[in-house]
Design a protein around this motif. Structure first.
Motif, PDB file in Angstrom:
ATOM      1  N   VAL A 180       0.881  -1.164   0.000  1.00 62.08           N
ATOM      2  CA  VAL A 180       0.000   0.000   0.000  1.00 62.08           C
ATOM      3  C   VAL A 180       0.921   1.216   0.000  1.00 62.08           C
ATOM      4  O   VAL A 180       1.754   1.364   0.891  1.00 62.08           O
ATOM      5  CB  VAL A 180      -0.918   0.022   1.239  1.00 62.08           C
ATOM      6  N   ILE A 181       0.763   2.074  -1.012  1.00 56.84           N
ATOM      7  CA  ILE A 181       1.717   3.163  -1.221  1.00 56.84           C
ATOM      8  C   ILE A 181       0.968   4.486  -1.329  1.00 56.84           C
ATOM      9  O   ILE A 181      -0.001   4.595  -2.091  1.00 56.84           O
ATOM     10  CB  ILE A 181       2.538   2.921  -2.501  1.00 56.84           C
ATOM     11  N   LEU A 189       2.864  -2.841   4.459  1.00 57.44           N
ATOM     12  CA  LEU A 189       2.750  -1.551   5.144  1.00 57.44           C
ATOM     13  C   LEU A 189       4.098  -0.851   5.296  1.00 57.44           C
ATOM     14  O   LEU A 189       4.219   0.109   6.065  1.00 57.44           O
ATOM     15  CB  LEU A 189       2.123  -1.748   6.532  1.00 57.44           C
ATOM     16  N   ALA A 190       5.101  -1.307   4.565  1.00 56.61           N
ATOM     17  CA  ALA A 190       6.454  -0.783   4.740  1.00 56.61           C
ATOM     18  C   ALA A 190       6.534   0.734   4.544  1.00 56.61           C
ATOM     19  O   ALA A 190       7.287   1.426   5.238  1.00 56.61           O
ATOM     20  CB  ALA A 190       7.412  -1.491   3.777  1.00 56.61           C
ATOM     21  N   ALA A 191       5.751   1.260   3.605  1.00 58.60           N
ATOM     22  CA  ALA A 191       5.800   2.708   3.340  1.00 58.60           C
ATOM     23  C   ALA A 191       5.247   3.523   4.498  1.00 58.60           C
ATOM     24  O   ALA A 191       5.554   4.716   4.630  1.00 58.60           O
ATOM     25  CB  ALA A 191       5.031   3.024   2.050  1.00 58.60           C
ATOM     26  N   PHE A 192       4.428   2.894   5.345  1.00 56.88           N
ATOM     27  CA  PHE A 192       3.768   3.622   6.437  1.00 56.88           C
ATOM     28  C   PHE A 192       4.333   3.291   7.818  1.00 56.88           C
ATOM     29  O   PHE A 192       4.142   4.053   8.759  1.00 56.88           O
ATOM     30  CB  PHE A 192       2.266   3.299   6.437  1.00 56.88           C
ATOM     31  N   GLU A 193       5.012   2.155   7.932  1.00 60.05           N
ATOM     32  CA  GLU A 193       5.445   1.656   9.242  1.00 60.05           C
ATOM     33  C   GLU A 193       6.179   2.694  10.095  1.00 60.05           C
ATOM     34  O   GLU A 193       5.900   2.834  11.292  1.00 60.05           O
ATOM     35  CB  GLU A 193       6.290   0.394   9.047  1.00 60.05           C
ATOM     36  N   PRO A 194       7.115   3.481   9.527  1.00 58.63           N
ATOM     37  CA  PRO A 194       7.832   4.437  10.380  1.00 58.63           C
ATOM     38  C   PRO A 194       6.941   5.535  10.952  1.00 58.63           C
ATOM     39  O   PRO A 194       7.324   6.191  11.935  1.00 58.63           O
ATOM     40  CB  PRO A 194       8.882   5.040   9.430  1.00 58.63           C
ATOM     41  N   HIS A 195       5.775   5.746  10.356  1.00 58.93           N
ATOM     42  CA  HIS A 195       4.923   6.870  10.747  1.00 58.93           C
ATOM     43  C   HIS A 195       3.770   6.473  11.669  1.00 58.93           C
ATOM     44  O   HIS A 195       3.100   7.350  12.238  1.00 58.93           O
ATOM     45  CB  HIS A 195       4.342   7.533   9.497  1.00 58.93           C
ATOM     46  N   ILE A 196       3.504   5.179  11.822  1.00 60.44           N
ATOM     47  CA  ILE A 196       2.336   4.738  12.589  1.00 60.44           C
ATOM     48  C   ILE A 196       2.580   4.925  14.076  1.00 60.44           C
ATOM     49  O   ILE A 196       3.556   4.418  14.633  1.00 60.44           O
ATOM     50  CB  ILE A 196       2.008   3.261  12.276  1.00 60.44           C
ATOM     51  N   ARG A 197       1.691   5.663  14.705  1.00 57.33           N
ATOM     52  CA  ARG A 197       1.837   5.943  16.133  1.00 57.33           C
ATOM     53  C   ARG A 197       1.305   4.781  16.960  1.00 57.33           C
ATOM     54  O   ARG A 197       0.160   4.351  16.776  1.00 57.33           O
ATOM     55  CB  ARG A 197       1.098   7.232  16.502  1.00 57.33           C
ATOM     56  N   GLU A 207      -0.542   9.650  13.091  1.00 57.56           N
ATOM     57  CA  GLU A 207       0.874   9.874  12.811  1.00 57.56           C
ATOM     58  C   GLU A 207       1.682  10.079  14.093  1.00 57.56           C
ATOM     59  O   GLU A 207       1.220  10.725  15.028  1.00 57.56           O
ATOM     60  CB  GLU A 207       1.050  11.108  11.933  1.00 57.56           C
ATOM     61  N   LYS A 208       2.902   9.583  14.079  1.00 52.55           N
ATOM     62  CA  LYS A 208       3.820   9.904  15.171  1.00 52.55           C
ATOM     63  C   LYS A 208       4.132  11.396  15.168  1.00 52.55           C
ATOM     64  O   LYS A 208       4.141  12.051  16.216  1.00 52.55           O
ATOM     65  CB  LYS A 208       5.127   9.119  15.014  1.00 52.55           C
ATOM     66  N   VAL A 209       4.417  11.916  13.987  1.00 47.43           N
ATOM     67  CA  VAL A 209       4.714  13.340  13.814  1.00 47.43           C
ATOM     68  C   VAL A 209       3.616  13.936  12.937  1.00 47.43           C
ATOM     69  O   VAL A 209       3.531  13.596  11.751  1.00 47.43           O
ATOM     70  CB  VAL A 209       6.091  13.548  13.155  1.00 47.43           C
ATOM     71  N   PRO A 210       2.749  14.776  13.485  1.00 47.29           N
ATOM     72  CA  PRO A 210       1.654  15.341  12.691  1.00 47.29           C
ATOM     73  C   PRO A 210       2.162  16.005  11.413  1.00 47.29           C
ATOM     74  O   PRO A 210       3.120  16.789  11.443  1.00 47.29           O
ATOM     75  CB  PRO A 210       1.027  16.368  13.650  1.00 47.29           C
ATOM     76  N   GLY A 211       1.531  15.652  10.293  1.00 49.43           N
ATOM     77  CA  GLY A 211       1.890  16.231   9.010  1.00 49.43           C
ATOM     78  C   GLY A 211       2.945  15.457   8.247  1.00 49.43           C
ATOM     79  O   GLY A 211       3.182  15.734   7.066  1.00 49.43           O
ATOM     80  N   ALA A 212       3.589  14.468   8.886  1.00 49.56           N
ATOM     81  CA  ALA A 212       4.665  13.735   8.215  1.00 49.56           C
ATOM     82  C   ALA A 212       4.136  12.737   7.197  1.00 49.56           C
ATOM     83  O   ALA A 212       4.820  12.433   6.212  1.00 49.56           O
ATOM     84  CB  ALA A 212       5.532  13.013   9.246  1.00 49.56           C
ATOM     85  N   ALA A 221      -1.467  10.642   4.489  1.00 50.89           N
ATOM     86  CA  ALA A 221      -2.213   9.528   3.906  1.00 50.89           C
ATOM     87  C   ALA A 221      -2.500   8.430   4.921  1.00 50.89           C
ATOM     88  O   ALA A 221      -3.376   7.587   4.711  1.00 50.89           O
ATOM     89  CB  ALA A 221      -1.448   8.947   2.719  1.00 50.89           C
ATOM     90  N   LEU A 222      -1.787   8.448   6.032  1.00 45.41           N
ATOM     91  CA  LEU A 222      -1.967   7.417   7.048  1.00 45.41           C
ATOM     92  C   LEU A 222      -3.400   7.397   7.578  1.00 45.41           C
ATOM     93  O   LEU A 222      -3.939   6.333   7.915  1.00 45.41           O
ATOM     94  CB  LEU A 222      -0.984   7.663   8.188  1.00 45.41           C
ATOM     95  N   ALA A 223      -4.032   8.554   7.647  1.00 44.93           N
ATOM     96  CA  ALA A 223      -5.399   8.643   8.161  1.00 44.93           C
ATOM     97  C   ALA A 223      -6.407   7.971   7.247  1.00 44.93           C
ATOM     98  O   ALA A 223      -7.574   7.810   7.634  1.00 44.93           O
ATOM     99  CB  ALA A 223      -5.781  10.108   8.361  1.00 44.93           C
TER     100      ALA A 223
END
Length: 491
Positions: A159-160, A363-371, A402-407, A410-412
């Motif tokens: 998912v990208i 989910l690799a594209a999103f994993e660093p950003h998931i809170r 997001e861990k960091v808002p705005g980073a 698309a995660l939402a």
């Protein structure tokens, strides 16, 4: 007095009743989401990943609320979705037969209605719990009768996020690649949907041919005449132990850390509509307190599952027996506990599942950003809990944050409708009892977000709508109909 013969007999009659119920309720709602294309390619409003029970009821709710342009993808073939006829090895479901589960409040869509239509009222009364194969048949019927848009044999590889705010869903089917453009994604991927089976490090030095996890495919026929060990004593551990014994294992050793098996199902005991709808409203510290306590008490295995194992003389339960050593010696494994050493031929880990996003390449594209909860909520003193700490911190429609808002905005647009959502929303996503309520919360949140995102188009539609209610011939202006004598007098 109730009329015991009032319910329709046969699936044809039941399906007719369901169609009538839906018609009376004006369901499903008419489609209302504006169509979109990108580069001449149609955009799908929602892609649901997973066609098991959670994915089907999510699809049913989306269709019910008028989100017709959605699709459900499952890598399994028809009738193999979810655990029911794959790695589930209990004889019957653990839930009471009367729970309405995915029926979305429609009596004719319940498992009871389905079972009685096939087998009659007396058979229902005599039934203890639903056989898991029959439950799978019911879900296949559920999908068919609701005409849900499920595609089988499709794996989701990635998912990208797209620059236009939408999502690319990269899929594989029969060796072919396909990319679906979607506005929202629902992960209805079950117990291990954000990770995988948990196996302790002690298995690292053991050849894979000597062990399996309860979620693996296991050739139980190959265990005939073998010594089998099982680590854990939860429901799945018991069911796998019983299956090994029934396949002809000559000895079964079950290793349990606890002093005794848990006997009370705490969370089920306080089940209510208050818990279903109120849990999400609890302050964070109270959510943690409830689940940490319930998990610490553990859920007992069903009594029938325990009796299924204990009925074999060659079954041995070892309490207060944590594994201190696991060694491979020639063609056997030696399990060591504080009590003794046990040579076995095959070991089954009934050790549950873990949240580990690194194990989900899609989910690799999103994993660093998931809170996760540990990213913003300090663990209460004395309540360390790795599973809760690693749970995703979700929004009110199960969307990732997001861990960091705005980073990663698309995660939402990705909704976590699987078991790890429990800390944020309660038990609405992985079990039968409240799955319809969970799907309703999910679908309403998606509907809200889609409508808000399309507000300009909906306002244009409001302005352009010109179908008259009145035709102009219903009444005339009183002043334009003055009688002739009055008109002459005025002149």
């Amino acid at each position: 007095m109730s009329n015991l013969s009032a319910f329709p007999e046969g699936l044809d009659a039941l399906e007719a009743r369901l169609r009538q119920d839906l018609a009376w309720l004006e369901l499903p709602a008419k489609p209302w989401v504006p169509a979109r294309t990108v580069g001449g390619k149609d955009v799908v409003d929602v892609v649901v990943i997973g066609g098991g029970m959670a994915g089907l009821v999510a699809s049913g709710m989306l269709k019910r609320l008028g989100v017709a342009n959605h699709v459900v993808l499952d890598r399994a073939s028809v009738g193999q979705e979810g655990p029911w006829v794959t790695f589930a090895r209990m004889r019957t479901l653990r839930s009471p037969k009367q729970l309405t589960g995915p029926a979305m409040g429609l009596p004719a869509l319940t498992f009871r209605a389905y079972y009685e239509a096939l087998h009659g009222r007396e058979a229902w009364v005599a039934l203890d719990r639903a056989p898991r194969e029959t439950w799978m048949d019911y879900l296949v019927w559920y999908r068919k009768v609701l005409e849900l848009p499920v595609r089988n044999g499709v794996s989701v590889d990635a998912v990208i996020p797209r620059d236009d705010g939408m999502l690319d869903i990269v899929c594989s089917e029969d060796g072919r690649k396909e990319t679906i453009i979607a506005r929202r994604v629902v992960l209805a991927t079950g117990r291990d949907g954000l990770g995988g089976p948990f196996v302790p490090d002690i298995a690292d030095n053991i050849d894979r041919k000597f062990w399996a996890h309860t979620a693996d495919e296991i050739d139980f026929s190959a265990l005939a005449g073998k010594r089998v060990g099982v680590i854990g004593a939860g429901a799945s551990a018991m069911d796998n132990a019983a299956t090994a014994l029934e396949a002809g294992a000559v000895r079964l050793d079950m290793f349990v850390r606890r002093k005794e098996l848990p006997r009370i199902n705490k969370f089920t005991g306080i089940g209510s509509q208050g818990v279903v709808h109120g849990f999400a409203g609890l302050p964070d510290e109270w959510k943690w307190r409830f689940l940490d306590y319930a998990m610490g008490q553990q859920t007992p295995p069903p009594r029938p599952s325990v009796l299924r194992v204990s009925s074999f003389d060659q079954a041995h339960l070892h309490l207060e027996s944590p594994i201190t050593s696991l060694k491979q010696e020639d063609d056997e494994i030696v399990v060591t506990t504080p009590k003794d050493r046990y040579p076995i031929d095959f070991l089954i880990f009934g050790t549950g599942f873990k949240v580990d996003l690194s194990e989900r390449p899609e989910l690799a594209a999103f994993e660093p950003h998931i809170r996760l909860w540990r990213d913003r909520f300090p663990t209460p003193a004395g309540m360390d809990n790795a599973e809760l700490e690693g749970s995703p911190d979700l929004g009110d429609a199960f969307q990732f944050l997001e861990k960091v808002p705005g980073a990663c905005p698309a995660l939402a647009k990705i909704h976590c409708f699987n078991f790890p959502a429990t800390l944020s929303h309660g038990k609405l996503t992985g079990d039968i009892p409240a799955i319809s309520e969970g799907a309703d919360r999910l679908a309403r949140g998606i509907v809200r977000s889609l409508f808000v995102a399309d507000r300009e188009k909906h306002f244009e539609n409001l302005q352009a709508f010109d179908t008259p209610e009145l035709l102009g011939d219903e009444w005339s202006d009183a002043e334009s109909e003055v009688p002739a004598e009055l008109s002459s007098e005025r002149n």
